[in-house]
Design an enzyme around this catalytic site. Structure first.
Site, short mmCIF file in Angstrom:
data_model
loop_
_atom_site.label_atom_id
_atom_site.label_comp_id
_atom_site.label_asym_id
_atom_site.label_seq_id
_atom_site.Cartn_x
_atom_site.Cartn_y
_atom_site.Cartn_z
N ARG A 160 0.78 -1.24 0.00
CA ARG A 160 0.00 0.00 0.00
C ARG A 160 0.81 1.29 0.00
NH1 ARG A 160 -4.98 0.01 3.91
NH2 ARG A 160 -3.36 0.33 5.46
N ASP A 161 2.13 1.23 -0.01
CA ASP A 161 2.93 2.46 -0.12
C ASP A 161 4.22 2.15 -0.87
OD1 ASP A 161 3.49 5.16 0.14
OD2 ASP A 161 4.36 4.96 2.15
#
Length: 146
Positions: free
Chosen positions: A19-20
């Site tokens: 997610r990042d």
């Protein structure tokens, strides 16, 4: 890019969505100056385990770094899959090939909201000068239908 793709494939096989994914969360290291450096994924502070059988689950939207954030993460829809990491990989690949992120746009990105809104409407970095085989891969990674 191959090291990152292999690492993400492994994480996704375990049900982990980073997610990042972005260049700042990739460590380039070599223990021997005579061998090719390796890339390692780091910073799992935003990572989440997908626990449902269909790979979807309700998650927080707006997580991550806007330049690398998949459109479905920026919307109010809180259902997304590991495809968000594939999108981020595509943006990173475009940046690696070009040496920088280049958005051919007349839009003035004076706020993060304006940029994210443009991405949700289909804005992607320019791929001018990108070899066709890499261009095809990158376009598949950031396709609007994950």
């Amino acid at each position: 890019l191959k090291d990152i793709a292999c690492s993400m494939e492994y994480l996704h096989s375990l049900g982990i969505v980073h997610r990042d994914l972005k260049p700042g969360n990739v460590l380039v290291c070599s223990l021997d100056p005579q061998t090719r450096p390796m890339c390692k994924i780091s910073d799992f502070g935003e990572a989440k385990t997908v626990e449902t059988t269909d790979g979807f689950m309700t998650m927080t939207n707006g997580v991550g770094t806007p330049f690398y954030m998949a459109p479905e993460m920026a919307t109010s829809s809180r259902h997304y899959t590991a495809a968000v990491d594939v999108y981020s990989f595509g943006i990173m690949a475009a940046q690696t090939i070009a040496g920088r992120l280049n958005y051919d746009s007349d839009i003035d990105f004076d706020t993060q909201y304006v940029f994210v809104n443009a991405v949700c409407k289909g804005l992607r970095p320019s791929l001018s000068g990108c070899p066709s085989n890499m261009k095809n891969l990158i376009v598949k990674c950031w396709d609007g239908n994950p």
